[in-house]
Design a protein around this motif. Structure first.
Motif, short mmCIF file in Angstrom:
data_model
loop_
_atom_site.label_atom_id
_atom_site.label_comp_id
_atom_site.label_asym_id
_atom_site.label_seq_id
_atom_site.Cartn_x
_atom_site.Cartn_y
_atom_site.Cartn_z
N ASP A 1 -20.14 31.52 -75.56
CA ASP A 1 -20.07 31.41 -77.02
C ASP A 1 -19.72 32.73 -77.69
O ASP A 1 -19.01 32.75 -78.71
N SER A 2 -20.18 33.83 -77.15
CA SER A 2 -20.00 35.12 -77.81
C SER A 2 -18.55 35.59 -77.85
O SER A 2 -18.24 36.52 -78.61
N VAL A 3 -17.67 34.99 -77.07
CA VAL A 3 -16.28 35.43 -77.06
C VAL A 3 -15.32 34.35 -77.58
O VAL A 3 -14.11 34.61 -77.68
N LYS A 4 -15.83 33.19 -77.89
CA LYS A 4 -14.97 32.12 -78.38
C LYS A 4 -14.24 32.56 -79.65
O LYS A 4 -14.84 33.13 -80.55
N GLY A 5 -12.95 32.28 -79.68
CA GLY A 5 -12.15 32.67 -80.83
C GLY A 5 -11.61 34.08 -80.75
O GLY A 5 -10.75 34.47 -81.55
N ARG A 6 -12.10 34.88 -79.79
CA ARG A 6 -11.63 36.25 -79.64
C ARG A 6 -10.93 36.49 -78.29
O ARG A 6 -9.99 37.27 -78.22
N PHE A 7 -11.41 35.84 -77.25
CA PHE A 7 -10.85 36.01 -75.91
C PHE A 7 -10.07 34.77 -75.51
O PHE A 7 -10.44 33.65 -75.87
#
Length: 121
Positions: free
Chosen positions: A61-67
């Protein structure tokens, strides 16, 4: 046997981008699930992203939309495009390869040596 070599790590400022590469050699790359994991100092290794042999993807969840994880089977290479990097993304990043079941089970058979990503504020 599969050999994995990561590259592309480095030092970047907050909000910057990096693209990690994972070059594979050995058995046919296209049949493997590929994953990216990371380990920060003093913390356990954590799952970041995975891509199935068919191109399905999943992320923590912490990287969704960024990675974004991707693969180029013709080049035997997997990638992790990292945008809008944050200090908490600082870690050693490892790529991993495994049978198709690894995509859902996180148990990979082969690991690279890791590449350092440092995000400065």
């Amino acid at each position: 046997q599969v050999q994995l070599v990561e590259s592309g790590g480095g030092l970047v400022q907050v909000g910057g981008s990096l693209r990690l590469s994972c070059a594979a050699s050995g058995r046919p790359f296209s049949s493997y699930a590929m994953g990216w994991f990371r380990q920060a100092p003093g913390k356990e290794r954590e799952f970041v992203a995975a891509i199935s042999w068919g191109g399905n993807t999943r992320y923590v969840d912490s990287v969704k939309g960024r990675f974004t994880i991707s693969r180029d089977n013709a080049k035997n290479t997997a990638y992790l495009q990292m945008n809008n990097l944050k200090p908490e993304d600082t870690a050693v990043y490892y790529c991993a390869a495994g049978p198709p079941s690894s995509y859902a089970r996180y148990d990979y058979d082969y690991w690279g040596q890791g590449t350092q990503v440092t995000v400065s504020s």
